[in-house]
Design an enzyme around this catalytic site. Structure first.
Site, PDB file in Angstrom:
ATOM      1  N   THR A  35       0.837  -1.206   0.000  1.00 19.15           N
ATOM      2  CA  THR A  35       0.000   0.000   0.000  1.00 19.15           C
ATOM      3  C   THR A  35       0.870   1.254   0.000  1.00 19.15           C
ATOM      4  OG1 THR A  35      -0.063  -0.250   2.393  1.00 19.15           O
ATOM      5  CG2 THR A  35      -2.011  -0.982   1.173  1.00 19.15           C
ATOM      6  N   GLY A 121      17.847 -10.754   3.523  1.00 20.81           N
ATOM      7  CA  GLY A 121      17.103 -11.537   2.528  1.00 20.81           C
ATOM      8  C   GLY A 121      15.889 -12.242   3.089  1.00 20.81           C
ATOM      9  N   ALA A 122      15.470 -11.878   4.289  1.00 21.10           N
ATOM     10  CA  ALA A 122      14.307 -12.538   4.900  1.00 21.10           C
ATOM     11  C   ALA A 122      13.080 -11.637   4.872  1.00 21.10           C
ATOM     12  CB  ALA A 122      14.631 -12.941   6.342  1.00 21.10           C
ATOM     13  N   LEU A 124      12.900  -8.722   6.277  1.00 22.55           N
ATOM     14  CA  LEU A 124      12.775  -8.028   7.567  1.00 22.55           C
ATOM     15  C   LEU A 124      13.450  -6.655   7.517  1.00 22.55           C
ATOM     16  CD1 LEU A 124      13.370 -11.091   9.945  1.00 22.55           C
ATOM     17  CD2 LEU A 124      11.192 -10.054   9.282  1.00 22.55           C
ATOM     18  N   ASP A 171       9.534   0.855   5.139  1.00 19.91           N
ATOM     19  CA  ASP A 171      10.617   0.230   5.900  1.00 19.91           C
ATOM     20  C   ASP A 171      11.505   1.255   6.592  1.00 19.91           C
ATOM     21  OD1 ASP A 171       9.473  -1.936   4.696  1.00 19.91           O
ATOM     22  OD2 ASP A 171      11.084  -2.255   3.262  1.00 19.91           O
ATOM     23  N   TYR A 223       8.422  -6.921  -7.998  1.00 17.09           N
ATOM     24  CA  TYR A 223       7.982  -5.775  -7.188  1.00 17.09           C
ATOM     25  C   TYR A 223       7.695  -4.582  -8.102  1.00 17.09           C
ATOM     26  CZ  TYR A 223       8.010  -2.350  -3.386  1.00 17.09           C
ATOM     27  OH  TYR A 223       7.667  -1.362  -2.496  1.00 17.09           O
TER      28      TYR A 223
HETATM   29  C1  GLA Z   1       8.991  -3.997   0.641  1.00 17.65           C
HETATM   30  C2  GLA Z   1       9.195  -2.510   0.343  1.00 17.65           C
HETATM   31  C3  GLA Z   1       8.187  -1.661   1.107  1.00 17.65           C
HETATM   32  C4  GLA Z   1       6.772  -2.161   0.896  1.00 17.65           C
HETATM   33  C5  GLA Z   1       6.682  -3.676   1.116  1.00 17.65           C
HETATM   34  C6  GLA Z   1       5.316  -4.228   0.765  1.00 17.65           C
HETATM   35  O1  GLA Z   1       9.293  -4.259   1.979  1.00 17.65           O
HETATM   36  O2  GLA Z   1      10.502  -2.123   0.703  1.00 17.65           O
HETATM   37  O3  GLA Z   1       8.304  -0.308   0.724  1.00 17.65           O
HETATM   38  O4  GLA Z   1       6.287  -1.803  -0.370  1.00 17.65           O
HETATM   39  O5  GLA Z   1       7.645  -4.362   0.353  1.00 17.65           O
HETATM   40  O6  GLA Z   1       4.355  -3.725   1.622  1.00 17.65           O
END
Ligand code: GLA
Length: 385
Positions: A35, A121-122, A124, A171, A223
């Site tokens: 989102t 790579g997880a 997180l 993130d 993505y």
């Molecule tokens: C990754 C991206 C975030 C977000 C998520 C999906 O973690 O870095 O900006 O778009 O995917 O919610």
């Protein structure tokens, strides 16, 4: 990232102690997936796992970067950084210095040793944690006085335009703005935030993170493709972003989209934004257990409409639910990585074991599970550490 390399320290690399050490956490997202690049809502919380940046200014005009765990030191002239000029892990750190200068800030030479225990790579957000630890260090060392929301946007700019990953704001915002005992309700359109209480322990609950240990395959390309689908949907619907499409009358709106795939992508984003708002309402009212079905509905939507799950994520969610979780969903970008499950504290172990058992049955590699509290966001750990 894995554990600290005992031989490498700032002092052994640079011959003097750092001026200070800054730490920035990884995150899981409670709800609000894919989102953030649609001007929508997210609700992440910080993990205990963090990336640290030990740093000190130098008078060489160079950024000198060392990882506590791997590889050779990397150095570059601070004022002549260009996208593509630095690669690998150090591009995340160099990118932050580049983005700060792009925004008109003056930075000089700096020595950096980065380390930490956020699994890479997880899904997180180890890369955002690295960017944010460096951003905070440089902001402090050079007295830039940048507020944290702006710093998060600069770190995102580094990742988008220096590293080349078209991520949203979640993130970096999570790493810099989360606080202990809260989930961060962020409106990615205007950057407003609310700290939503999430006292899992106090309520006898546990948020179990299960790393499926499935590598993110094609994650960047897929993505970017999802992002393009969303932009196409918004353009076709005549709105600035999918955030502006209301849940009321959604089916009618979507019928106006010819491409059925784009229609499903849009449906995920619009329904997911609504689920974030419903989750926040329940948490504000202290009805934490009741968010379970929203988490699970989010997973179903990510699986069927957004198509970013893989069998390991679906199996982990199903197994957690069968073992009694209130709700479970993949978290992060998808295509591998982790799920979260909301469970009674007393059930934490049993749910983790149930997922591991299902993984054995399917012949998947053993997953790694850990419960997480809502941990604090980025901070300076100490001077000269
Ligand atoms: C990754 C991206 C975030 C977000 C998520 C999906 O973690 O870095 O900006 O778009 O995917 O919610």
């Amino acid at each position: 990232m894995t554990r600290h390399h005992p031989q490498r320290s700032f002092a052994s690399e640079f011959g003097r102690p750092p001026e200070a050490v800054w730490a920035s956490p990884g995150r899981v997202n409670l709800i609000g997936e894919h989102t953030d690049y649609n001007d929508g809502f997210v609700l992440p919380l910080a993990l205990r796992h963090r990336v640290t940046a030990s740093a000190a200014r130098n008078d060489t005009g160079l950024v000198r970067m060392v990882s506590g765990q791997r590889g050779r030191p990397v150095e570059a002239d601070v004022t002549s950084l260009v996208p593509g000029g630095v690669s690998g892990w150090s591009s995340y750190a160099a990118g932050v210095l580049w983005a700060l200068q792009e925004a008109g800030h003056r930075v000089g030479g700096v020595d950096l040793l980065v380390d930490g225990d956020v699994p890479a790579g997880a899904g997180l957000s180890s890369s955002a944690a690295l960017e944010c630890a460096v951003a905070l260090a440089v902001d402090d060392l050079f007295g830039l006085g940048i507020d944290r929301t702006t710093l998060a946007r600069l770190a995102q700019h580094a990742e988008n335009d220096f590293v080349g990953m078209p991520c949203g704001l979640m993130d970096q915002a999570a790493s810099l703005l989360c606080t202990r005992g809260h989930a961060l309700f962020l409106d990615t359109r205007d950057g407003t935030t609310e700290q939503v209480p999430l006292d899992l322990d106090g309520e006898g609950l546990s948020l179990l993170v299960v790393d499926t240990r499935t590598p993110h395959r094609l994650v960047d390309g897929e993505y970017a493709a999802r992002r393009r689908d969303c932009e196409r949907a918004a353009a076709a619907l005549g709105v600035p972003a999918l955030r502006d499409v209301r849940l009321d009358g959604l089916d009618g709106m979507l019928a106006g989209l010819d491409d059925v795939v784009v229609r499903r992508r849009a449906r995920h984003v619009v329904t997911e934004n609504a689920r974030v708002l419903d989750t926040v309402e329940l948490l504000r009212a202290g009805r934490t257990r009741e968010i379970g079905p929203l988490l699970t509905a989010s997973h179903t939507s990510l699986r069927d409409d957004f198509e970013v799950t893989v069998p390991q994520l679906d199996v982990a969610v199903e197994a957690a639910l069968s073992a009694g979780a209130y709700g479970a969903r993949m978290t992060g970008g998808g295509f591998g990585g982790c799920i979260i499950a909301l469970v009674e504290s007393s059930q934490t172990r049993a749910v983790g074991e149930a997922v591991a058992e299902e993984f054995r049955r399917h012949g998947f590699p053993a997953p790694w599970s850990f419960p997480t509290p809502a941990a604090p966001g980025a901070e300076q750990l100490g001077v000269g550490g």
